[in-house]
Design an enzyme around this catalytic site. Structure first.
Site, PDB file in Angstrom:
ATOM      1  N   PRO A 158       0.749  -0.972   0.393  1.00  0.00           N
ATOM      2  CG  PRO A 158      -0.239  -1.460   1.890  1.00  0.00           C
ATOM      3  CD  PRO A 158       0.310  -2.025   1.100  1.00  0.00           C
ATOM      4  CG  ASN A 159      -0.158   4.233   1.493  1.00  0.00           C
ATOM      5  OD1 ASN A 159      -1.468   4.727   0.131  1.00  0.00           O
ATOM      6  ND2 ASN A 159      -0.514   3.695   2.549  1.00  0.00           N
ATOM      7  NE  ARG A 176       0.967  13.378  -1.661  1.00  0.00           N
ATOM      8  CZ  ARG A 176      -0.084  13.344  -2.276  1.00  0.00           C
ATOM      9  NH1 ARG A 176      -0.290  11.581  -1.251  1.00  0.00           N
ATOM     10  NH2 ARG A 176      -2.029  13.191  -2.701  1.00  0.00           N
ATOM     11  CE1 TYR A 187       9.266   4.791   2.637  1.00  0.00           C
ATOM     12  CE2 TYR A 187       7.869   7.115   2.726  1.00  0.00           C
ATOM     13  CZ  TYR A 187       8.607   5.629   3.208  1.00  0.00           C
ATOM     14  OH  TYR A 187       7.296   5.045   4.438  1.00  0.00           O
ATOM     15  CG  ASN A 245       8.227  -2.278  -0.167  1.00  0.00           C
ATOM     16  OD1 ASN A 245       7.403  -2.876   1.332  1.00  0.00           O
ATOM     17  ND2 ASN A 245       8.402  -0.675   0.149  1.00  0.00           N
ATOM     18  CB  ALA A 295       1.338  -0.113   6.072  1.00  0.00           C
ATOM     19  CG  ASP A 339      -0.773 -16.990   8.486  1.00  0.00           C
ATOM     20  OD1 ASP A 339       0.550 -17.115   8.642  1.00  0.00           O
ATOM     21  OD2 ASP A 339      -2.200 -16.868   9.003  1.00  0.00           O
ATOM     22  CD  GLU A 390       9.779  -7.490   4.829  1.00  0.00           C
ATOM     23  OE1 GLU A 390       8.767  -8.920   5.551  1.00  0.00           O
ATOM     24  OE2 GLU A 390       9.582  -7.229   6.056  1.00  0.00           O
ATOM     25  CG  HIS A 392      10.902  -2.574   4.454  1.00  0.00           C
ATOM     26  ND1 HIS A 392       9.733  -2.412   4.535  1.00  0.00           N
ATOM     27  CD2 HIS A 392      11.559  -3.621   5.193  1.00  0.00           C
ATOM     28  CE1 HIS A 392       9.548  -3.568   4.593  1.00  0.00           C
ATOM     29  NE2 HIS A 392      10.570  -4.524   4.730  1.00  0.00           N
ATOM     30  NE  ARG A 421      10.232   5.790   8.637  1.00  0.00           N
ATOM     31  CZ  ARG A 421       9.832   5.812   7.630  1.00  0.00           C
ATOM     32  NH1 ARG A 421      10.025   4.734   6.937  1.00  0.00           N
ATOM     33  NH2 ARG A 421       8.980   6.712   7.122  1.00  0.00           N
TER      34      ARG A 421
HETATM   35  O1  CA2 Z   1      10.428   2.002   3.475  1.00  0.00           O
HETATM   36  C1  CA2 Z   1       9.841   0.982   2.530  1.00  0.00           C
HETATM   37  O2  CA2 Z   1       9.774   0.693   1.719  1.00  0.00           O
HETATM   38  C2  CA2 Z   1       8.464   0.502   3.545  1.00  0.00           C
HETATM   39  O3  CA2 Z   1       7.895  -0.278   3.378  1.00  0.00           O
HETATM   40  C3  CA2 Z   1       7.754   1.964   3.084  1.00  0.00           C
HETATM   41  C4  CA2 Z   1       6.090   1.762   3.614  1.00  0.00           C
HETATM   42  C5  CA2 Z   1       6.493   2.263   6.061  1.00  0.00           C
HETATM   43  O4  CA2 Z   1       4.745   1.997   6.045  1.00  0.00           O
HETATM   44  C6  CA2 Z   1       7.067   0.880   6.016  1.00  0.00           C
HETATM   45  O5  CA2 Z   1       7.158   1.114   6.705  1.00  0.00           O
HETATM   46  C7  CA2 Z   1       8.404   0.826   5.119  1.00  0.00           C
HETATM   47  C8  CA2 Z   1       5.558   2.735   3.390  1.00  0.00           C
HETATM   48  C9  CA2 Z   1       5.408   2.142   1.768  1.00  0.00           C
HETATM   49  C10 CA2 Z   1       3.926   4.000   1.319  1.00  0.00           C
HETATM   50  O6  CA2 Z   1       5.623   4.988   0.572  1.00  0.00           O
HETATM   51  C11 CA2 Z   1       5.200   6.336   0.823  1.00  0.00           C
HETATM   52  C12 CA2 Z   1       6.124   7.266  -0.379  1.00  0.00           C
HETATM   53  C13 CA2 Z   1       5.705   8.475  -0.800  1.00  0.00           C
HETATM   54  C14 CA2 Z   1       5.080   9.374   0.001  1.00  0.00           C
HETATM   55  C15 CA2 Z   1       4.206   8.259   1.417  1.00  0.00           C
HETATM   56  C16 CA2 Z   1       3.993   6.675   1.336  1.00  0.00           C
END
Ligand code: CA2
Length: 148
Positions: A9-10, A17, A22, A74, A77, A87, A98, A100, A107
């Site tokens: 997600p996201n 953003r 990121y 990846n 969240a 699972d 995996e 990230h 963090r």
């Molecule tokens: O560091 C990573 O790749 C994460 O998997 C990214 C997730 C976060 O919840 C993990 O803790 C670590 C968030 C992905 C959302 O990505 C965004 C990118 C730009 C703006 C907002 C969110």
């Protein structure tokens, strides 16, 4: 050999953003680069992204029957919350790596716990967009080693 790339997600927001966390690279740009590397490694990369937990579970669950040899994931969240994704990875029993982009150990406390990592053969984090590349290379090397 086919490798499944799953993004949670996201991650479609990458590049638009939170660039301080990121970076500025978009998901299509990451996938494009990974495809080129996959070509060099002699593997086929199929990429999927969803904001819905069930999609991830379904794709992982179908991966063995669809002929995938391994998974780069990846879970975003869902890393920190999803027993269902964990699972599914364990049940699929394919080597999964995996990824990230951020260093999840540097963090908020809740990010340093991964529910999904124990169902993976390894984890890469903290190197931005390049983290995907290391994960793909590591998985391809492992698959080649297993096959050889
Ligand atoms: O560091 C990573 O790749 C994460 O998997 C990214 C997730 C976060 O919840 C993990 O803790 C670590 C968030 C992905 C959302 O990505 C965004 C990118 C730009 C703006 C907002 C969110």
């Amino acid at each position: 050999m086919k490798i499944l790339l799953v993004n949670g997600p996201n991650l479609q927001l990458l590049g638009s953003r939170e660039p301080e966390i990121y970076g500025r690279v978009t998901l299509p740009e990451i996938v494009c680069r990974l495809r080129r590397i996959a070509g060099e490694l002699g593997v086929e990369l199929v990429d999927r992204q969803s904001n819905h937990e069930g999609d991830l579970v379904d794709w992982i669950g179908a991966a063995p029957a669809e002929g995938f040899a391994g998974i780069v994931i990846n879970p975003a969240a869902y890393t920190h919350t999803s027993v269902a994704v964990r699972d599914a990875l364990a049940a699929a029993a394919l080597p999964a790596v995996e990824v990230h982009m951020s260093n999840i150990h540097d963090r908020e406390d809740f990010r340093s716990r991964s529910l999904t990592a124990p169902a993976c053969v390894g984890v890469f984090c903290g190197f931005g967009a390049a983290t995907y590349e290391w994960a793909l290379r590591a998985l391809a090397a492992r698959l080649e080693h297993n096959a050889g």
